[in-house]
Design a protein around this motif. Structure first.
Motif, PDB file in Angstrom:
ATOM      1  N   THR A  73       0.881  -0.829   0.057  1.00 49.44           N
ATOM      2  CA  THR A  73      -0.264  -0.017   0.078  1.00 49.44           C
ATOM      3  C   THR A  73       0.717   0.906   0.263  1.00 49.44           C
ATOM      4  O   THR A  73       1.910   1.147   0.514  1.00 49.44           O
ATOM      5  N   GLN A 108       5.562   0.141   5.915  1.00 46.09           N
ATOM      6  CA  GLN A 108       5.733   0.912   4.377  1.00 46.09           C
ATOM      7  C   GLN A 108       7.426   0.018   3.539  1.00 46.09           C
ATOM      8  O   GLN A 108       7.870   0.641   3.312  1.00 46.09           O
ATOM      9  N   SER A 159       1.657   1.619  -4.724  1.00 48.04           N
ATOM     10  CA  SER A 159       0.959   0.312  -4.798  1.00 48.04           C
ATOM     11  C   SER A 159       0.205  -0.443  -5.564  1.00 48.04           C
ATOM     12  O   SER A 159      -0.499  -2.027  -6.086  1.00 48.04           O
TER      13      SER A 159
END
Length: 179
Positions: A73, A108, A159
């Motif tokens: 993401t 992340q 993403s």
């Protein structure tokens, strides 16, 4: 006098030979520069190059979490290290500092350790607070998806699986991302 003329002719011939060799080296360096620029081109859509796409992968982290290209993401930092790589061990603290400062935190960041699992324990302990950590062989699914050909390697992926930036070290990655 004839000895002096012979000496001057010999020195001149040597200088001319040196000039020819120097021009050959310059020509070769220009060819290498052109090749490097084409490899680093942002228009290349092949895996492992900025602007390219990451291949599909499915891996499990040391915490048992599944990671795949579809589960990434936002912008994700992905780094590949090998426990047997001296450069990887030397640059690991800089990477950890960089990863710690990223927005989105540990979610992340994905760190992949390729190679001997027994030697990976120390690196896993160092990386786990700032990244999801996956272990694999050198030709593992993640390495193939990112077309990794050297360690360490760093990537920023969006993403959709597009590579936004690639670099062999954190300093170059910072410079790429700042540009």
């Amino acid at each position: 006098m004839s000895l002096l003329v012979t000496g001057m002719i010999l020195v001149g011939a040597l200088c001319l030979f040196d000039l020819v060799l120097t021009l050959g080296v310059v020509r070769r360096l220009r060819e290498h520069t052109t090749q490097l620029q084409s490899l680093l081109s942002h228009g290349d859509r092949s895996p492992g190059r900025a602007g390219g796409d990451v291949g599909d992968f499915l891996a499990t982290t040391v915490d048992g979490e599944q990671v795949s290209r579809d589960l990434l993401t936002g912008e994700t930092l992905v780094a590949f290290f090998s426990p047997g790589c001296t450069t990887c061990r030397e640059t690991l603290p800089e990477f950890v500092e960089f990863a710690r400062a990223l927005p989105g935190g540990r979610r992340q960041v994905l760190a992949v350790l390729a190679g001997d699992r027994e030697d990976s324990d120390e690196m896993v302990r160092t990386l786990t607070p700032v990244a999801r950590v996956a272990l694999e062989d050198f030709d593992g699914e993640l390495s193939r998806a990112f077309a990794v050909d050297a360690f360490p390697s760093h990537y920023v992926v969006d993403s959709t699986g597009a590579l936004l930036a690639t670099a062999p070290d954190v300093a170059l990655l910072r410079a790429t991302r700042a540009a």
